[in-house]
Design a protein around this motif. Sequence first.
Motif, PDB file in Angstrom:
ATOM      1  N   THR A   1      -8.897 -19.309   3.127  1.00  0.00           N
ATOM      2  CA  THR A   1     -10.171 -19.838   3.621  1.00  0.00           C
ATOM      3  C   THR A   1     -10.046 -21.200   4.281  1.00  0.00           C
ATOM      4  OG1 THR A   1     -10.643 -20.829   1.466  1.00  0.00           O
ATOM      5  CG2 THR A   1     -11.468 -18.600   1.857  1.00  0.00           C
TER       6      THR A   1
ATOM      7  N   TYR B   1      -8.109 -11.354   2.121  1.00  0.00           N
ATOM      8  CA  TYR B   1      -7.165 -10.983   3.164  1.00  0.00           C
ATOM      9  C   TYR B   1      -6.556 -12.179   3.887  1.00  0.00           C
ATOM     10  CZ  TYR B   1      -9.693  -6.589   2.461  1.00  0.00           C
ATOM     11  OH  TYR B   1     -10.264  -5.476   1.906  1.00  0.00           O
ATOM     12  N   ILE B   2      -7.306 -13.261   3.990  1.00  0.00           N
ATOM     13  CA  ILE B   2      -6.782 -14.455   4.650  1.00  0.00           C
ATOM     14  C   ILE B   2      -7.228 -15.689   3.875  1.00  0.00           C
ATOM     15  CG2 ILE B   2      -6.679 -13.442   6.961  1.00  0.00           C
ATOM     16  CD1 ILE B   2      -9.325 -14.840   7.581  1.00  0.00           C
TER      17      ILE B   2
ATOM     18  N   THR C   1      -2.703 -22.765   0.461  1.00  0.00           N
ATOM     19  CA  THR C   1      -4.126 -22.926   0.747  1.00  0.00           C
ATOM     20  C   THR C   1      -4.538 -24.344   0.371  1.00  0.00           C
ATOM     21  OG1 THR C   1      -4.565 -20.596   0.312  1.00  0.00           O
ATOM     22  CG2 THR C   1      -6.439 -22.080   0.226  1.00  0.00           C
TER      23      THR C   1
ATOM     24  N   LEU D   1      -0.702 -13.771  11.532  1.00  0.00           N
ATOM     25  CA  LEU D   1      -0.972 -15.040  10.858  1.00  0.00           C
ATOM     26  C   LEU D   1       0.209 -15.997  10.942  1.00  0.00           C
ATOM     27  CD1 LEU D   1      -2.810 -13.801   7.643  1.00  0.00           C
ATOM     28  CD2 LEU D   1      -3.803 -15.040   9.557  1.00  0.00           C
TER      29      LEU D   1
ATOM     30  N   TYR E   1       0.596 -12.270  -0.741  1.00  0.00           N
ATOM     31  CA  TYR E   1      -0.758 -12.841  -0.796  1.00  0.00           C
ATOM     32  C   TYR E   1      -1.809 -11.738  -0.760  1.00  0.00           C
ATOM     33  CZ  TYR E   1      -4.807 -15.651   0.656  1.00  0.00           C
ATOM     34  OH  TYR E   1      -6.040 -16.244   0.742  1.00  0.00           O
ATOM     35  N   LEU E   2      -1.525 -10.681   0.004  1.00  0.00           N
ATOM     36  CA  LEU E   2      -2.506  -9.630   0.245  1.00  0.00           C
ATOM     37  C   LEU E   2      -2.725  -8.723  -0.955  1.00  0.00           C
ATOM     38  CD1 LEU E   2      -4.325  -8.081   2.260  1.00  0.00           C
ATOM     39  CD2 LEU E   2      -2.261  -6.824   2.986  1.00  0.00           C
TER      40      LEU E   2
ATOM     41  N   PHE F   1      -2.659  -3.834   7.017  1.00  0.00           N
ATOM     42  CA  PHE F   1      -2.841  -5.283   7.063  1.00  0.00           C
ATOM     43  C   PHE F   1      -1.506  -5.997   6.867  1.00  0.00           C
ATOM     44  CE2 PHE F   1      -7.046  -4.141   7.143  1.00  0.00           C
ATOM     45  CZ  PHE F   1      -7.954  -5.178   6.980  1.00  0.00           C
TER      46      PHE F   1
ATOM     47  N   ASN G   1     -11.469 -14.659   0.370  1.00  0.00           N
ATOM     48  CA  ASN G   1     -10.069 -14.986   0.647  1.00  0.00           C
ATOM     49  C   ASN G   1      -9.143 -13.831   0.286  1.00  0.00           C
ATOM     50  OD1 ASN G   1      -9.838 -14.960  -2.141  1.00  0.00           O
ATOM     51  ND2 ASN G   1      -9.475 -17.152  -2.356  1.00  0.00           N
TER      52      ASN G   1
ATOM     53  N   TYR H   1       3.090 -12.808   3.298  1.00  0.00           N
ATOM     54  CA  TYR H   1       1.697 -12.419   3.470  1.00  0.00           C
ATOM     55  C   TYR H   1       1.351 -11.215   2.588  1.00  0.00           C
ATOM     56  CZ  TYR H   1      -2.642 -10.650   5.344  1.00  0.00           C
ATOM     57  OH  TYR H   1      -3.935 -10.188   5.447  1.00  0.00           O
TER      58      TYR H   1
ATOM     59  N   PHE I   1      -1.365  -7.797  10.225  1.00  0.00           N
ATOM     60  CA  PHE I   1      -1.937  -9.125  10.086  1.00  0.00           C
ATOM     61  C   PHE I   1      -0.895 -10.159   9.690  1.00  0.00           C
ATOM     62  CE2 PHE I   1      -6.732  -8.266   9.345  1.00  0.00           C
ATOM     63  CZ  PHE I   1      -6.776  -7.588  10.554  1.00  0.00           C
TER      64      PHE I   1
END
Length: 265
Positions: A191, A188-189, A225, A50, A60-61, A42, A186, A57, A46
Motif C-alpha cells: 500500500t 496483492y500489492i 513496505t 512490480l 508476498y502474494l 499474478f 494489500n 513477489y 504482476f
Amino acid sequence: MSSSTIAYDSGAVLARHLQRIKHAPGVVILTQTMPITMLLFFGYVFGSALAVPGEQYRAYLVPGLLAATAAGGIMTGMFQASQDAQRGVMDRFRTMPMSRVAVPLGQTAADLLTTAAGLVPLLLVGLAVGWRIEGGVLETLGALGLLLLFRFATTWVGVYLGLLIGNEEAAGQLGSSTFILPLLSNAYIPTDGMPGWLRTTAEWNPISALATAVRDLCGNAGPATDVAGAAWPVTHPVAGSMLWSLALLVLFVPLAVRQYANNGE
C-alpha cells in the motif's frame, strides 16, 4: 434450548451441507481453485510488472491470497443461504423442532471445514512456486487460526446477506462483486505506493490486517513496505485481525439468526 441440543441440531445441518457439497461440488471446486489460478497468473505476470524478483513477489502474494480466500466466505455463505431460502429448504427447517441458531451455525461450520481442507492445495502450490514458511510452528498455526477465524466470521456475513436477499440469482451477482474487496487491500500489492486516500482505505480493509498478520507470523514479508503513517490494523496486524473477526461475529451472528427466524413470519 440447551447447548447439547444446539450442538446436535447444528451437527445435523452440518452433515446435510457436507452431503450437499459431495453431490454438487461445483461451487466449492471453483472457489478453491480460483486462488491457485490467481497465484500462477499474478505471481508470474504482476511480479515482473512490480519490478521485484518474481519469487519474492510470490512470497508476498501467497499470504494475500490466503487472506482473500478467507474473505470469500461472504460469497459462498450468501449464495448457499439464498439458494436454500429460495428453494424452500429454510421453510422446511423452520417446521422442525430445532434451534434457530443451528441452521446458520451448521452452514458456517460446514464451510469452515471445507475451507480448511481447501487451503492445503493452495499452500502446496505456494511452496512449489517459491513461498516458504520461515516462522515457527506456533506462529504458523496462529496464522492458520486467524485465517479460519476470519473465514468463519465472513461466512456469517454472507449467510445474513443471503437470507436478507432470498434470491439465488441476485445473491450470485452480488457475491461475484466481492472480488473487489481484496483489490482494495494489500493482498496483492503493498500500500505504500498508493495515493493517500486509497492507502488509508486499503489499510483499514480487514483483509489488509489479515494478510499482514499471515506474512508476519510466517516470517515471509516479501517486498518492503513503508509502515510510517500506516493505519493501526496494519501496524498491529494480529490484534487487528482478531478484532475485525470478533467485531464481524458480534454483529452478524445475531443478525443472521434473527433474519432466519423472521423469514418464517
